[in-house]
Design a protein around this motif. Sequence first.
Motif, mmCIF file in Angstrom:
data_model
loop_
_atom_site.group_PDB
_atom_site.id
_atom_site.type_symbol
_atom_site.label_atom_id
_atom_site.label_comp_id
_atom_site.label_asym_id
_atom_site.label_seq_id
_atom_site.Cartn_x
_atom_site.Cartn_y
_atom_site.Cartn_z
ATOM 1 N N ASN A 2 -62.571 23.798 75.654
ATOM 2 C CA ASN A 2 -61.265 24.366 76.021
ATOM 3 C C ASN A 2 -61.422 25.877 76.124
ATOM 4 N N LEU A 3 -61.366 26.363 77.366
ATOM 5 C CA LEU A 3 -61.698 27.759 77.629
ATOM 6 C C LEU A 3 -60.461 28.573 78.009
ATOM 7 N N LEU A 4 -60.338 29.749 77.387
ATOM 8 C CA LEU A 4 -59.311 30.719 77.810
ATOM 9 C C LEU A 4 -60.033 31.762 78.655
ATOM 10 N N ALA A 5 -59.569 31.983 79.907
ATOM 11 C CA ALA A 5 -60.204 32.964 80.791
ATOM 12 C C ALA A 5 -59.245 34.117 81.029
ATOM 13 N N ILE A 6 -59.812 35.331 81.074
ATOM 14 C CA ILE A 6 -58.994 36.542 81.243
ATOM 15 C C ILE A 6 -59.549 37.412 82.361
ATOM 16 N N GLU A 7 -58.661 37.902 83.217
ATOM 17 C CA GLU A 7 -59.056 38.786 84.322
ATOM 18 C C GLU A 7 -58.145 40.013 84.306
ATOM 19 N N SER A 8 -58.761 41.202 84.217
ATOM 20 C CA SER A 8 -57.944 42.442 84.252
ATOM 21 C C SER A 8 -58.731 43.560 84.935
ATOM 22 N N SER A 9 -59.508 43.229 85.988
ATOM 23 C CA SER A 9 -60.420 44.247 86.538
ATOM 24 C C SER A 9 -59.724 45.281 87.415
ATOM 25 N N VAL A 54 -50.743 40.299 76.355
ATOM 26 C CA VAL A 54 -50.312 39.308 75.348
ATOM 27 C C VAL A 54 -49.334 38.295 75.960
ATOM 28 N N PRO A 55 -48.236 38.742 76.628
ATOM 29 C CA PRO A 55 -47.343 37.732 77.226
ATOM 30 C C PRO A 55 -48.015 36.841 78.278
ATOM 31 N N VAL A 56 -48.961 37.391 79.037
ATOM 32 C CA VAL A 56 -49.630 36.583 80.070
ATOM 33 C C VAL A 56 -50.492 35.496 79.416
ATOM 34 N N VAL A 57 -51.226 35.851 78.352
ATOM 35 C CA VAL A 57 -52.053 34.847 77.652
ATOM 36 C C VAL A 57 -51.147 33.798 77.010
ATOM 37 N N GLU A 58 -50.070 34.256 76.365
ATOM 38 C CA GLU A 58 -49.172 33.297 75.702
ATOM 39 C C GLU A 58 -48.575 32.322 76.711
ATOM 40 N N GLU A 59 -48.203 32.849 77.881
ATOM 41 C CA GLU A 59 -47.613 31.963 78.902
ATOM 42 C C GLU A 59 -48.640 30.952 79.426
ATOM 43 N N SER A 60 -49.894 31.397 79.568
ATOM 44 C CA SER A 60 -50.913 30.469 80.089
ATOM 45 C C SER A 60 -51.166 29.341 79.088
ATOM 46 N N LEU A 61 -51.149 29.668 77.792
ATOM 47 C CA LEU A 61 -51.346 28.630 76.766
ATOM 48 C C LEU A 61 -50.165 27.653 76.777
ATOM 49 N N LYS A 62 -48.958 28.219 76.901
ATOM 50 C CA LYS A 62 -47.745 27.394 76.901
ATOM 51 C C LYS A 62 -47.741 26.455 78.112
ATOM 52 N N LYS A 63 -48.086 27.017 79.283
ATOM 53 C CA LYS A 63 -48.091 26.199 80.509
ATOM 54 C C LYS A 63 -49.097 25.053 80.431
ATOM 55 N N ALA A 64 -50.212 25.300 79.717
ATOM 56 C CA ALA A 64 -51.251 24.269 79.596
ATOM 57 C C ALA A 64 -50.977 23.331 78.419
ATOM 58 N N SER A 65 -49.914 23.626 77.645
ATOM 59 C CA SER A 65 -49.594 22.900 76.406
ATOM 60 C C SER A 65 -50.762 22.924 75.426
ATOM 61 N N PHE A 66 -51.365 24.105 75.263
ATOM 62 C CA PHE A 66 -52.460 24.298 74.299
ATOM 63 C C PHE A 66 -52.004 25.295 73.249
ATOM 64 N N SER A 67 -52.421 25.073 71.984
ATOM 65 C CA SER A 67 -52.181 26.095 70.964
ATOM 66 C C SER A 67 -53.410 26.999 70.930
ATOM 67 N N LYS A 68 -53.263 28.169 70.302
ATOM 68 C CA LYS A 68 -54.416 29.096 70.175
ATOM 69 C C LYS A 68 -55.571 28.397 69.459
ATOM 70 N N GLU A 69 -55.225 27.563 68.466
ATOM 71 C CA GLU A 69 -56.250 26.903 67.637
ATOM 72 C C GLU A 69 -57.082 25.912 68.450
ATOM 73 N N GLU A 70 -56.535 25.425 69.551
ATOM 74 C CA GLU A 70 -57.285 24.437 70.349
ATOM 75 C C GLU A 70 -58.309 25.088 71.292
ATOM 76 N N ILE A 71 -58.201 26.394 71.487
ATOM 77 C CA ILE A 71 -59.151 27.101 72.369
ATOM 78 C C ILE A 71 -60.480 27.263 71.634
ATOM 79 N N ASP A 72 -61.595 26.874 72.293
ATOM 80 C CA ASP A 72 -62.874 27.033 71.589
ATOM 81 C C ASP A 72 -63.860 27.993 72.245
ATOM 82 N N SER A 73 -63.462 28.662 73.341
ATOM 83 C CA SER A 73 -64.286 29.761 73.868
ATOM 84 C C SER A 73 -63.426 30.640 74.778
ATOM 85 N N VAL A 74 -63.877 31.893 74.943
ATOM 86 C CA VAL A 74 -63.121 32.849 75.768
ATOM 87 C C VAL A 74 -64.069 33.449 76.804
ATOM 88 N N ALA A 75 -63.615 33.539 78.059
ATOM 89 C CA ALA A 75 -64.394 34.193 79.117
ATOM 90 C C ALA A 75 -63.566 35.355 79.643
#
Length: 339
Positions: A2-9, A54-75
């Motif tokens: 379960n991957l959380l991906a972030i883009e802010s370039s 912070v709000p963008v990450v929180e919304e992406s987790l909510k939309k995917a119905s994932f809690s922070k604890e369920e994420i097991d890697s970050v890109a």
Amino acid sequence: MNLLAIESSCDECSAAVLKDGELKSVVISSQLIHSEYGGVVPELASRAHMELIVPVVEESLKKASFSKEEIDSVAVTYGPGLAGSLIVGISFAKAFAASRGIPVVGVNHMEGHLYSAFLEGDKPEFPFIALVVSGGHSMLIHVKEPYSHELLGQTRDDAAGEAFDKVAKLLGLGYPGGPVIDKLAAEGNPKAFNFPRAFMNGESFEFSFSGIKTSVLYLLKELKYDPENRDDKLVRDICASFQAAVIDVLVAKTIAAAGKFRVKSIAVAGGVAANKGLRTALQAAAQTMGAKAVFPRPLYCTDNAAMIGIAAHFKYLKFGMASDLTLKPIPNLPLSFLN
Ligand SMILES: Nc1ncnc2c1ncn2[C@@H]1O[C@H](COP(=O)(O)OP(=O)(O)OP(=O)(O)O)[C@@H](O)[C@H]1O
Ligand SMILES: [Mg+2]
């Protein structure tokens, strides 16, 4: 995984959640503040990322119905891009990973664009030729297998998207220029003006788009063009003729590369891949040589975290999960040349 991906370039703040390479959610917050300046203002972009991340990450987790604890890697994107913008995404990603004790991996933004064609629908088959045409880059890449890239050529001056933006600015059409030129070009005559097509002879896979922009500038001077008092038919014809010149070069070189390396798939990515004229022309040209051209949907052509997630997935399959808490922004990061 379960991957959380972030883009802010640059000026999009985006987060996505993927499960085993399958997209579960993506949130993209575009910073509208830059349009009044006619281009991205780096200092404003980094400040906006700090408010949005912070709000963008929180919304992406909510939309995917994932809690922070369920994420097991970050890109996270670590380059190329604006240093002040990259550092916001990287700092967030490292803090998120460190606080949860999970790995964080850096992804090259251009490799994100390159793999965006694998997000959904009809996907390219390896080996393939990728045409990555965005606001800052124009590249032809031979992708031999996942994460094995050979850069065949890139632009010597302006990127294709940059040429769209500069021509739109000359015409007084606002920023970004690609979407508006695309729309007006559909109603204009592509043969009204003959703009130059650079490096069309020989085997070169390099591009040059500054000459087309300069030609448009000279034409507008000759016509005493006034953006405040413009002739709509003339603008449509200039847009159509400019776009036709860019498309001719992009299509000819991409098809030549596909022929030279005998590939059956072509993937087109980056903001300019959203261009309707390019999509139609390249699809038709690919078909005549028995190949298929795959384009992500327009939402995934411009910057987004879903593409960072899918690139991270391919990177993970090839190299495993190499976590790096010392990750730093590299504003001019080149494409990985791996064979
Ligand atoms: N329909 C379209 N036709 C042509 N160009 C387009 C279209 N839509 C967007 N663009 C162009 O795409 C560019 C933005 O794409 P993208 O977000 O991939 O670039 P970037 O992230 O700024 O650059 P890079 O990825 O090289 O760092 C802009 O130059 C914009 O004008
Ligand atoms: Mg981009």
